[in-house]
Design a protein around this motif. Sequence first.
Motif, PDB file in Angstrom:
ATOM      1  N   GLY A 116     -15.302  59.940 -50.481  1.00 14.57           N
ATOM      2  CA  GLY A 116     -14.960  60.124 -49.079  1.00 14.57           C
ATOM      3  C   GLY A 116     -15.107  58.896 -48.219  1.00 14.57           C
ATOM      4  N   SER A 117     -15.366  57.724 -48.831  1.00 12.11           N
ATOM      5  CA  SER A 117     -15.574  56.513 -48.035  1.00 12.11           C
ATOM      6  C   SER A 117     -15.022  55.294 -48.755  1.00 12.11           C
ATOM      7  N   GLY A 118     -14.387  54.405 -47.996  1.00 14.58           N
ATOM      8  CA  GLY A 118     -13.927  53.137 -48.550  1.00 14.58           C
ATOM      9  C   GLY A 118     -12.641  53.247 -49.356  1.00 14.58           C
ATOM     10  N   HIS A 119     -12.509  52.351 -50.331  1.00 16.28           N
ATOM     11  CA  HIS A 119     -11.293  52.251 -51.134  1.00 16.28           C
ATOM     12  C   HIS A 119     -11.237  53.357 -52.185  1.00 16.28           C
ATOM     13  N   ALA A 120     -10.007  53.850 -52.445  1.00 17.24           N
ATOM     14  CA  ALA A 120      -9.815  54.890 -53.459  1.00 17.24           C
ATOM     15  C   ALA A 120      -8.414  54.802 -54.047  1.00 17.24           C
ATOM     16  N   VAL A 121      -8.292  55.252 -55.283  1.00 16.88           N
ATOM     17  CA  VAL A 121      -6.987  55.398 -55.913  1.00 16.88           C
ATOM     18  C   VAL A 121      -6.834  56.860 -56.307  1.00 16.88           C
ATOM     19  N   GLY A 122      -5.581  57.327 -56.348  1.00 16.63           N
ATOM     20  CA  GLY A 122      -5.365  58.734 -56.641  1.00 16.63           C
ATOM     21  C   GLY A 122      -4.085  58.983 -57.406  1.00 16.63           C
ATOM     22  N   ALA A 123      -3.978  60.208 -57.912  1.00 17.12           N
ATOM     23  CA  ALA A 123      -2.770  60.665 -58.595  1.00 17.12           C
ATOM     24  C   ALA A 123      -2.524  62.107 -58.186  1.00 17.12           C
ATOM     25  N   ASP A 124      -1.274  62.465 -57.974  1.00 15.05           N
ATOM     26  CA  ASP A 124      -0.990  63.837 -57.587  1.00 15.05           C
ATOM     27  C   ASP A 124       0.395  64.287 -58.047  1.00 15.05           C
ATOM     28  N   VAL A 125       0.611  65.594 -57.930  1.00 21.04           N
ATOM     29  CA  VAL A 125       1.892  66.219 -58.257  1.00 21.04           C
ATOM     30  C   VAL A 125       2.624  66.524 -56.957  1.00 21.04           C
ATOM     31  N   ILE A 126       3.940  66.371 -56.956  1.00 23.28           N
ATOM     32  CA  ILE A 126       4.761  66.651 -55.778  1.00 23.28           C
ATOM     33  C   ILE A 126       5.671  67.839 -56.071  1.00 23.28           C
ATOM     34  N   VAL A 127       5.614  68.856 -55.232  1.00 22.74           N
ATOM     35  CA  VAL A 127       6.512  70.009 -55.335  1.00 22.74           C
ATOM     36  C   VAL A 127       6.982  70.340 -53.927  1.00 22.74           C
ATOM     37  N   GLY A 128       8.296  70.406 -53.706  1.00 23.36           N
ATOM     38  CA  GLY A 128       8.777  70.637 -52.347  1.00 23.36           C
ATOM     39  C   GLY A 128      10.114  71.359 -52.278  1.00 23.36           C
ATOM     40  N   TRP A 129      10.265  72.160 -51.234  1.00 20.59           N
ATOM     41  CA  TRP A 129      11.524  72.813 -50.899  1.00 20.59           C
ATOM     42  C   TRP A 129      12.024  72.217 -49.583  1.00 20.59           C
ATOM     43  N   TYR A 130      13.309  71.973 -49.442  1.00 20.74           N
ATOM     44  CA  TYR A 130      13.793  71.322 -48.229  1.00 20.74           C
ATOM     45  C   TYR A 130      15.180  71.822 -47.851  1.00 20.74           C
ATOM     46  N   ASN A 131      15.495  71.633 -46.593  1.00 22.64           N
ATOM     47  CA  ASN A 131      16.807  71.927 -46.030  1.00 22.64           C
ATOM     48  C   ASN A 131      17.016  70.895 -44.925  1.00 22.64           C
ATOM     49  N   ALA A 142      18.383  73.322 -54.668  1.00 19.21           N
ATOM     50  CA  ALA A 142      19.130  74.358 -55.369  1.00 19.21           C
ATOM     51  C   ALA A 142      18.387  74.803 -56.617  1.00 19.21           C
ATOM     52  N   SER A 143      18.218  76.087 -56.768  1.00 19.44           N
ATOM     53  CA  SER A 143      17.695  76.763 -57.969  1.00 19.44           C
ATOM     54  C   SER A 143      16.243  76.440 -58.316  1.00 19.44           C
ATOM     55  N   ARG A 144      15.734  75.311 -57.897  1.00 19.16           N
ATOM     56  CA  ARG A 144      14.329  74.973 -58.152  1.00 19.16           C
ATOM     57  C   ARG A 144      13.895  73.916 -57.140  1.00 19.16           C
ATOM     58  N   PRO A 145      12.585  73.769 -56.925  1.00 16.03           N
ATOM     59  CA  PRO A 145      12.120  72.778 -55.948  1.00 16.03           C
ATOM     60  C   PRO A 145      12.248  71.355 -56.478  1.00 16.03           C
ATOM     61  N   ALA A 146      12.229  70.412 -55.559  1.00 11.87           N
ATOM     62  CA  ALA A 146      12.077  69.014 -55.960  1.00 11.87           C
ATOM     63  C   ALA A 146      10.679  68.844 -56.534  1.00 11.87           C
ATOM     64  N   TRP A 147      10.521  67.993 -57.546  1.00 13.13           N
ATOM     65  CA  TRP A 147       9.213  67.818 -58.161  1.00 13.13           C
ATOM     66  C   TRP A 147       9.047  66.362 -58.600  1.00 13.13           C
ATOM     67  N   GLY A 148       7.789  65.974 -58.757  1.00 13.51           N
ATOM     68  CA  GLY A 148       7.526  64.607 -59.189  1.00 13.51           C
ATOM     69  C   GLY A 148       6.045  64.315 -59.276  1.00 13.51           C
ATOM     70  N   PHE A 149       5.732  63.034 -59.421  1.00 17.62           N
ATOM     71  CA  PHE A 149       4.356  62.566 -59.559  1.00 17.62           C
ATOM     72  C   PHE A 149       4.173  61.316 -58.709  1.00 17.62           C
ATOM     73  N   GLU A 150       2.939  61.085 -58.284  1.00 19.63           N
ATOM     74  CA  GLU A 150       2.665  59.951 -57.404  1.00 19.63           C
ATOM     75  C   GLU A 150       1.332  59.297 -57.748  1.00 19.63           C
ATOM     76  N   LEU A 151       1.285  57.973 -57.592  1.00 20.27           N
ATOM     77  CA  LEU A 151       0.040  57.213 -57.600  1.00 20.27           C
ATOM     78  C   LEU A 151      -0.150  56.650 -56.201  1.00 20.27           C
ATOM     79  N   ASN A 152      -1.384  56.665 -55.695  1.00 21.59           N
ATOM     80  CA  ASN A 152      -1.586  56.208 -54.323  1.00 21.59           C
ATOM     81  C   ASN A 152      -2.876  55.417 -54.172  1.00 21.59           C
ATOM     82  N   TYR A 153      -2.923  54.701 -53.071  1.00 21.57           N
ATOM     83  CA  TYR A 153      -4.122  53.942 -52.676  1.00 21.57           C
ATOM     84  C   TYR A 153      -4.485  54.355 -51.254  1.00 21.57           C
ATOM     85  N   SER A 154      -5.770  54.499 -50.996  1.00 22.18           N
ATOM     86  CA  SER A 154      -6.205  54.874 -49.649  1.00 22.18           C
ATOM     87  C   SER A 154      -7.482  54.137 -49.269  1.00 22.18           C
TER      88      SER A 154
END
Length: 211
Positions: A116-131, A142-154
């Motif tokens: 919860g403090s300072g520098h961090a790295v992360g990984a997550d899954v992306i799932v989304g519906w949009y219009n 269409a027919s299924r959500p957008a999906w993916g993976f991400e690496l991040n720095y915070s």
Amino acid sequence: MCRFAAFKNNGSTKLRSLLLSGVLLSTCLFIPHRTWSGNISHAIGSYLRGDDAVRLKTNLAYDLFAVLNVAGEFKVDKHVSVEIPVAWSLWDWKKKLGLRCVLLQPGAKYYFCCCGSGHAVGADVIVGWYNFRKDSRRYQCASRPAWGFELNYSYTLPVGSRWLIEFIAGAGYVHTRYNTYYNIDNGALIDCRSRTYLGPTRVGISLVYVL
């Protein structure tokens, strides 16, 4: 609106499996020598003792575009946390311009100093519906959500006794299949396409409150 009814039976089962697998995989990348049960017990015990194990966040960059969002971050180890962000927008900006979406982005973070403090790295899954509508066209998953993976720095820093500011940037892979319609009421279908994206997937400045 996105067609949520399309994600039933097998689609719903696959989506739940994707979310669960992504959280487990991204968290296991960072948790060192403890078992899952030990980490969960540690998180619950820390929360009951008031060890700042739970944080609530909102990404101010999303808020500026009327995309409401909230995230819960839960400490499961001295250096590791699990985060569950949810973002949604259910209205248009203008008659011919707007974004309606629901976005889930569960993942895990590893903090180099302490959780919860300072520098961090992360990984997550992306799932989304949009219009999304703009000018003469409207684009809808269409027919299924957008999906993916991400690496991040915070980077997180304190701004008050229980308030923090988090800066985050991420990049990753997203795949989507979408329909294109004429941007009018009950506009006719033009075509259906698939697209793969590789690049920036998140940027934000989040206001964080420690429970």
